[in-house]
Write a protein that holds these residues in place. Sequence first.
Motif, PDB file in Angstrom:
ATOM      1  N   ASN A 170       0.949  -1.231   0.018  1.00 40.32           N
ATOM      2  CA  ASN A 170       0.023  -0.039   0.035  1.00 40.32           C
ATOM      3  C   ASN A 170       0.868   1.233   0.094  1.00 40.32           C
ATOM      4  O   ASN A 170       0.390   2.408   0.590  1.00 40.32           O
ATOM      5  CB  ASN A 170      -0.930  -0.068   1.330  1.00 40.32           C
ATOM      6  N   GLY A 171       1.996   1.238  -0.602  1.00 40.68           N
ATOM      7  CA  GLY A 171       3.034   2.280  -0.803  1.00 40.68           C
ATOM      8  C   GLY A 171       3.679   2.573   0.626  1.00 40.68           C
ATOM      9  O   GLY A 171       4.632   3.589   0.536  1.00 40.68           O
ATOM     10  N   TRP A 172       3.705   1.756   1.474  1.00 34.02           N
ATOM     11  CA  TRP A 172       4.389   1.732   2.863  1.00 34.02           C
ATOM     12  C   TRP A 172       5.216   0.515   2.925  1.00 34.02           C
ATOM     13  O   TRP A 172       5.038  -0.425   2.444  1.00 34.02           O
ATOM     14  CB  TRP A 172       3.372   1.787   3.999  1.00 34.02           C
ATOM     15  N   PRO A 173       6.550   0.868   3.690  1.00 34.96           N
ATOM     16  CA  PRO A 173       7.341  -0.346   3.892  1.00 34.96           C
ATOM     17  C   PRO A 173       6.553  -1.497   4.891  1.00 34.96           C
ATOM     18  O   PRO A 173       5.588  -1.175   5.592  1.00 34.96           O
ATOM     19  CB  PRO A 173       8.500   0.319   4.766  1.00 34.96           C
ATOM     20  N   ILE A 174       6.831  -2.706   4.435  1.00 37.44           N
ATOM     21  CA  ILE A 174       6.257  -3.878   4.916  1.00 37.44           C
ATOM     22  C   ILE A 174       6.478  -3.983   6.515  1.00 37.44           C
ATOM     23  O   ILE A 174       7.824  -3.724   6.863  1.00 37.44           O
ATOM     24  CB  ILE A 174       6.416  -5.081   4.182  1.00 37.44           C
ATOM     25  N   SER A 175       5.273  -3.830   7.248  1.00 37.96           N
ATOM     26  CA  SER A 175       5.753  -4.112   8.791  1.00 37.96           C
ATOM     27  C   SER A 175       6.100  -5.473   9.241  1.00 37.96           C
ATOM     28  O   SER A 175       6.885  -5.756  10.095  1.00 37.96           O
ATOM     29  CB  SER A 175       4.661  -3.394   9.442  1.00 37.96           C
ATOM     30  N   SER A 176       5.251  -6.480   8.548  1.00 40.44           N
ATOM     31  CA  SER A 176       5.451  -7.836   8.884  1.00 40.44           C
ATOM     32  C   SER A 176       5.823  -8.748   7.836  1.00 40.44           C
ATOM     33  O   SER A 176       4.972  -8.958   7.083  1.00 40.44           O
ATOM     34  CB  SER A 176       4.285  -8.405   9.726  1.00 40.44           C
ATOM     35  N   LEU A 177       7.078  -8.622   7.422  1.00 40.30           N
ATOM     36  CA  LEU A 177       7.618  -9.799   6.543  1.00 40.30           C
ATOM     37  C   LEU A 177       7.074 -11.222   6.350  1.00 40.30           C
ATOM     38  O   LEU A 177       6.394 -11.834   5.440  1.00 40.30           O
ATOM     39  CB  LEU A 177       9.027  -9.559   6.087  1.00 40.30           C
ATOM     40  N   ALA A 178       6.821 -11.651   7.502  1.00 41.61           N
ATOM     41  CA  ALA A 178       6.503 -13.014   7.842  1.00 41.61           C
ATOM     42  C   ALA A 178       5.245 -12.990   7.593  1.00 41.61           C
ATOM     43  O   ALA A 178       4.582 -14.245   6.953  1.00 41.61           O
ATOM     44  CB  ALA A 178       6.843 -13.648   8.979  1.00 41.61           C
ATOM     45  N   LYS A 179       4.136 -12.303   7.811  1.00 40.51           N
ATOM     46  CA  LYS A 179       2.925 -12.291   7.663  1.00 40.51           C
ATOM     47  C   LYS A 179       2.569 -12.121   6.014  1.00 40.51           C
ATOM     48  O   LYS A 179       1.686 -12.813   5.643  1.00 40.51           O
ATOM     49  CB  LYS A 179       2.095 -10.997   8.391  1.00 40.51           C
TER      50      LYS A 179
END
Length: 381
Positions: A154-163
């Motif tokens: 969504n245009g933002w850095p991924i907060s949880s790569l595992a999820k």
Amino acid sequence: MEQVSEALRIKELKLPTYHAHSPQIGMRRYFADLLAILCNRYQLCPTARHLAVYLLDLFMDHYDVAIKQLYVIALSCLLLASKFEEKEDRVPKLENINNLGFMCSLNLVLNKKDLLKMELLVLDCFNWNLCLPTPAHYIDYYLILSVCEGDLHNGWPISSLAKIKVFMEKYTHYFLEVSLQDHTFLGFRPSLVAAACVAASRICLQVTPSWTTQLQLLSAYSWEHLTPCIERLLRAHDNDVKEASKLKSEPTVSQHQSMVVQAHPQTATPLLFQQSCYQPVPHAAMPLSQFQSPVQDLCSAYRDSLQAHRPPSMLAGSHCASLHSFSTLQTGLQPTVRALPIQGPIAMQVAITAEPRHCISMTYRSGFLTGPSYAAGCFHR
């Protein structure tokens, strides 16, 4: 892993061409769904499922086969694929297959001798070579780089790569199932279909960019190569979304029945899919904005439902969603007389692959099937 992928790519170049010439091609979706249901029931791996459908597709493309005989051929392809891809204890047993609902409704009973003859017939058709790559054989390799730390959500850095990786795997397997339902995907190389499944999953999950340099180097496919296959996958996904929305909006009971329900409230049947809105992911090379509004939990629910244990009654066709659209088709296949076990040598309607295709009545390699015995202990089940 990389060496395995390279070996599969080499074998992929030698795959036979699929012409979609089968006179029974209208039945193809029915039998593909049937094999998928059986694979889920016996918890077979995705590679076995895809190989079983692929064997059936190629066999139907070369021969004109009676509808009743297609059931036996489909089961033979399933058993051969499971013996090739699964462990010994995971291969379905003949007695369990004979007890399935659709087998009973068709009065179809198989014995070991007849099933062995049919397996030998299928093996002879493929020159005893079952090492045929399918999209499922590539997917684990592509999933390694399906999501990276530099990607955006969504245009933002991924907060949880595992999820995100968990959702990516679920969506990718969903699109793999979609590719089984339409024979037109056989016009693409299996490795390309697998790569397109990853790209379509990134679009649905709003992960940007839609196709990274790492994935392009890994798969050797650019975005332009993948676009035609991605569009087919997303179009099928969009149809699933519309169908789910249609089921949600349609009243389940009439106005009179609604009054009765209000007087006697009951627990409502939960919907399998829940719709959520999203903005299309733009791409500089090819606009795919026409595919909008994916369902966030569509793939998850679909995948979980596929892995659920199905009782035998669901395979009769009356309660199974996958075969619901084929209920009238299966009704038309009911035999008018009691069916007998297949007699050997196996006789069927076959046609040589030529234009035009004329159905020739003949016995297929009866000398081969009734000739000397073969050391094939793993086929005796």
